[in-house]
Design a protein around this motif. Structure first.
Motif, PDB file in Angstrom:
ATOM      1  N   PHE A 141       0.840  -1.201   0.000  1.00  0.00           N
ATOM      2  CA  PHE A 141       0.000   0.000   0.000  1.00  0.00           C
ATOM      3  C   PHE A 141       0.876   1.251   0.000  1.00  0.00           C
ATOM      4  N   ALA A 142       1.912   1.244   0.824  1.00  0.00           N
ATOM      5  CA  ALA A 142       2.813   2.388   0.897  1.00  0.00           C
ATOM      6  C   ALA A 142       3.515   2.618  -0.433  1.00  0.00           C
ATOM      7  N   LEU A 143       3.876   1.523  -1.122  1.00  0.00           N
ATOM      8  CA  LEU A 143       4.526   1.657  -2.429  1.00  0.00           C
ATOM      9  C   LEU A 143       3.603   2.357  -3.415  1.00  0.00           C
ATOM     10  N   LEU A 144       2.335   1.944  -3.458  1.00  0.00           N
ATOM     11  CA  LEU A 144       1.382   2.551  -4.386  1.00  0.00           C
ATOM     12  C   LEU A 144       1.159   4.025  -4.057  1.00  0.00           C
ATOM     13  N   ILE A 145       0.945   4.333  -2.777  1.00  0.00           N
ATOM     14  CA  ILE A 145       0.689   5.723  -2.399  1.00  0.00           C
ATOM     15  C   ILE A 145       1.935   6.590  -2.590  1.00  0.00           C
ATOM     16  N   SER A 146       3.105   6.023  -2.341  1.00  0.00           N
ATOM     17  CA  SER A 146       4.337   6.805  -2.547  1.00  0.00           C
ATOM     18  C   SER A 146       4.516   7.170  -4.010  1.00  0.00           C
ATOM     19  N   PHE A 147       4.143   6.269  -4.928  1.00  0.00           N
ATOM     20  CA  PHE A 147       4.188   6.607  -6.353  1.00  0.00           C
ATOM     21  C   PHE A 147       3.211   7.741  -6.663  1.00  0.00           C
ATOM     22  N   ALA A 148       2.025   7.697  -6.038  1.00  0.00           N
ATOM     23  CA  ALA A 148       1.041   8.753  -6.278  1.00  0.00           C
ATOM     24  C   ALA A 148       1.489  10.093  -5.698  1.00  0.00           C
ATOM     25  N   LEU A 149       2.193  10.059  -4.546  1.00  0.00           N
ATOM     26  CA  LEU A 149       2.648  11.289  -3.898  1.00  0.00           C
ATOM     27  C   LEU A 149       3.986  11.775  -4.426  1.00  0.00           C
ATOM     28  N   LEU A 150       4.641  10.990  -5.262  1.00  0.00           N
ATOM     29  CA  LEU A 150       5.969  11.366  -5.757  1.00  0.00           C
ATOM     30  C   LEU A 150       5.967  12.708  -6.489  1.00  0.00           C
ATOM     31  N   PRO A 151       4.995  12.980  -7.395  1.00  0.00           N
ATOM     32  CA  PRO A 151       5.001  14.305  -8.040  1.00  0.00           C
ATOM     33  C   PRO A 151       4.862  15.450  -7.037  1.00  0.00           C
ATOM     34  N   VAL A 152       4.073  15.262  -5.982  1.00  0.00           N
ATOM     35  CA  VAL A 152       3.914  16.304  -4.961  1.00  0.00           C
ATOM     36  C   VAL A 152       5.237  16.537  -4.238  1.00  0.00           C
ATOM     37  N   SER A 153       5.883  15.444  -3.854  1.00  0.00           N
ATOM     38  CA  SER A 153       7.162  15.563  -3.145  1.00  0.00           C
ATOM     39  C   SER A 153       8.223  16.228  -4.019  1.00  0.00           C
ATOM     40  N   ARG A 154       8.266  15.843  -5.287  1.00  0.00           N
ATOM     41  CA  ARG A 154       9.248  16.458  -6.196  1.00  0.00           C
ATOM     42  C   ARG A 154       8.987  17.955  -6.369  1.00  0.00           C
ATOM     43  N   GLN A 155       7.713  18.333  -6.477  1.00  0.00           N
ATOM     44  CA  GLN A 155       7.394  19.748  -6.630  1.00  0.00           C
ATOM     45  C   GLN A 155       7.808  20.539  -5.400  1.00  0.00           C
TER      46      GLN A 155
ATOM     47  N   LEU B 274       9.386   7.568   0.060  1.00  0.00           N
ATOM     48  CA  LEU B 274       9.601   8.842  -0.623  1.00  0.00           C
ATOM     49  C   LEU B 274      10.996   9.399  -0.337  1.00  0.00           C
ATOM     50  N   TYR B 275      11.405   9.291   0.906  1.00  0.00           N
ATOM     51  CA  TYR B 275      12.684   9.883   1.305  1.00  0.00           C
ATOM     52  C   TYR B 275      13.878   9.110   0.739  1.00  0.00           C
ATOM     53  N   HIS B 276      13.785   7.757   0.735  1.00  0.00           N
ATOM     54  CA  HIS B 276      14.913   6.923   0.303  1.00  0.00           C
ATOM     55  C   HIS B 276      14.708   6.353  -1.108  1.00  0.00           C
ATOM     56  N   ARG B 277      13.899   7.003  -1.935  1.00  0.00           N
ATOM     57  CA  ARG B 277      13.586   6.440  -3.251  1.00  0.00           C
ATOM     58  C   ARG B 277      14.830   6.252  -4.115  1.00  0.00           C
ATOM     59  N   ARG B 278      15.783   7.170  -4.038  1.00  0.00           N
ATOM     60  CA  ARG B 278      17.014   7.019  -4.838  1.00  0.00           C
ATOM     61  C   ARG B 278      17.852   5.849  -4.313  1.00  0.00           C
ATOM     62  N   LEU B 279      17.878   5.661  -3.010  1.00  0.00           N
ATOM     63  CA  LEU B 279      18.613   4.537  -2.422  1.00  0.00           C
ATOM     64  C   LEU B 279      18.026   3.208  -2.888  1.00  0.00           C
ATOM     65  N   PHE B 280      16.690   3.100  -2.882  1.00  0.00           N
ATOM     66  CA  PHE B 280      16.043   1.869  -3.329  1.00  0.00           C
ATOM     67  C   PHE B 280      16.341   1.597  -4.803  1.00  0.00           C
ATOM     68  N   LYS B 281      16.347   2.648  -5.602  1.00  0.00           N
ATOM     69  CA  LYS B 281      16.625   2.456  -7.028  1.00  0.00           C
ATOM     70  C   LYS B 281      18.060   1.986  -7.241  1.00  0.00           C
ATOM     71  N   ARG B 282      19.017   2.579  -6.529  1.00  0.00           N
ATOM     72  CA  ARG B 282      20.416   2.137  -6.661  1.00  0.00           C
ATOM     73  C   ARG B 282      20.570   0.689  -6.212  1.00  0.00           C
ATOM     74  N   PHE B 283      19.839   0.296  -5.165  1.00  0.00           N
ATOM     75  CA  PHE B 283      19.890  -1.088  -4.690  1.00  0.00           C
ATOM     76  C   PHE B 283      19.393  -2.050  -5.764  1.00  0.00           C
ATOM     77  N   ILE B 284      18.270  -1.725  -6.406  1.00  0.00           N
ATOM     78  CA  ILE B 284      17.727  -2.600  -7.443  1.00  0.00           C
ATOM     79  C   ILE B 284      18.687  -2.701  -8.625  1.00  0.00           C
ATOM     80  N   LEU B 285      19.246  -1.578  -9.047  1.00  0.00           N
ATOM     81  CA  LEU B 285      20.183  -1.594 -10.176  1.00  0.00           C
ATOM     82  C   LEU B 285      21.447  -2.380  -9.842  1.00  0.00           C
ATOM     83  N   ALA B 286      21.874  -2.341  -8.574  1.00  0.00           N
ATOM     84  CA  ALA B 286      23.093  -3.051  -8.176  1.00  0.00           C
ATOM     85  C   ALA B 286      22.916  -4.561  -8.191  1.00  0.00           C
TER      86      ALA B 286
END
Length: 358
Positions: free
Chosen positions: A46-60, A174-186
């Motif tokens: 649930f948090a994953l889905l809502i974080s994707f929805a809130l991502l544009p707000v956080s980026r703005q 939302l806060y660690h989204r870049r960390l999670f992405k680097r982990f998946i790519l690694a």
């Protein structure tokens, strides 16, 4: 020696039945783990889905100069405020409905008496036998009443605790989204990174479109139903419209469940004719939603055929209960996206996808 072993492992090609057996065993194992780990996995997903929805707000907010942590916290707080305001608006109608529960009980008693008369006239079962059967049923219900009440309090407590963890999970995603992405790519070799990036981008885009499409569809459905019920003079229009919009998220099954609940609510301060009117409005609204709103607004965001969608809903109910009936749809769509990109899994993507040949 290491090169030869690696080359040998890469050159091994299993037969189809062997690959199928391995896939099915892996699928069963994953489903078992998901079932026993649902207390953690459900709020995480649930948090994953809502974080994707809130991502544009956080980026703005970050673009306006806010720190990422503060922007993430503000985004979650805005989400909580919106949900709280919505619940506050509904609470008035819920309180009003509870005041009419005694009237609803009287009406159901009268209906039971009519049914009893019909049973007597049709099957010649006298009233004493019917009352004896009802007493036995009532006795069994009384035996489980306290247990059910205790279970209800425990369930409410669990929901509150899981909601708190859900909000915490959303913030950290939302806060660690870049960390999670680097982990998946690694996790993948360098020559596969473009495929992994493509899967992440496609999944994120699909989830965003799916959630925004669902929210838009729900808002239009609420406005349509509230307006229609207000014109027809149906009480608790907002309450039953929200119930319909929320349960409509569950494909094919939710709208009929909402219709049954709404008919019972309408009977609390209405007549059977009003309840029948509600049912007719729901059927018409479902027709418009399935043929106009859903294809145009939600569209083919998840790109699952109806058979796989129904299987996903039922599997979700089996594994995660009611939340799984909603969560397994985007989860299955993510699996379809991954299957499209992974060599050897493309046939499964075809099976789950839409039939383009009409």
């Amino acid at each position: 020696m290491e090169f030869k072993i690696t080359h040998f492992m890469n050159s091994v090609k299993l037969a189809f039945y062997a690959r199928l057996a391995l896939i099915l065993h892996a699928l069963v194992l994953v489903l078992i783990l998901m079932h026993f780990g649902k207390t953690i996995i459900i709020p995480l997903f649930f948090a994953l889905l809502i974080s994707f929805a809130l991502l544009p707000v956080s980026r703005q907010l970050e673009n306006w100069g806010l720190h990422r942590g503060f922007a993430s916290a503000v985004s979650v707080l805005l989400f909580v405020l919106v949900i709280s305001g919505f619940v506050y608006l509904l609470s008035h109608q819920v309180v009003s409905f509870t005041h009419h529960l005694p009237e609803l009980q009287i009406k159901f008693t009268a209906m039971l008496q009519e049914i009893s008369s019909w049973v007597f006239n049709t099957y010649h079962v006298d009233y004493q036998q019917q009352i004896a059967y009802l007493k036995r049923s009532a006795g069994s219900l009384e035996d489980t009443a306290f247990t059910s009440l205790g279970a209800t309090f425990i369930s409410v407590g669990e929901v509150l605790i899981l909601t708190i963890f859900f909000l915490i999970f959303t913030f950290f995603m939302l806060y660690h989204r870049r960390l999670f992405k680097r982990f998946i790519l690694a996790l993948f070799p360098h020559d596969q990174l473009h495929k992994v990036e493509d899967v992440i981008s496609s999944a994120k885009s699909m989830i965003n479109r799916y959630i925004i499409g669902l929210l838009t569809e729900m808002a239009i459905l609420i406005v349509l139903l509230v307006s229609t019920f207000a014109i027809l003079g149906i009480k608790y229009a907002l309450l039953i419209s929200v119930i319909a919009a929320v349960l409509n998220v569950i494909p094919y099954l939710g709208i009929y469940t909402a219709m049954a609940i709404s008919m019972v609510i309408t009977l609390a301060d209405g007549t059977p004719t009003h309840a029948l009117t509600v049912a007719i409005v729901f059927i018409v609204a479902h027709f418009l939603d399935a043929n106009i709103l859903l294809p145009r607004i939600v569209g083919g965001n998840v790109k699952l055929n109806p058979l796989i969608t129904i299987i996903a809903v039922l599997t979700g109910k089996l594994i995660w209960g009611i939340p799984g009936m909603f969560l397994f749809i985007p989860l299955t769509a993510i699996i379809r996206i991954i299957s499209e990109k992974v060599e050897g899994l493309q046939p499964w993507a075809i099976l789950m996808g839409e039939d383009k040949e009409k």
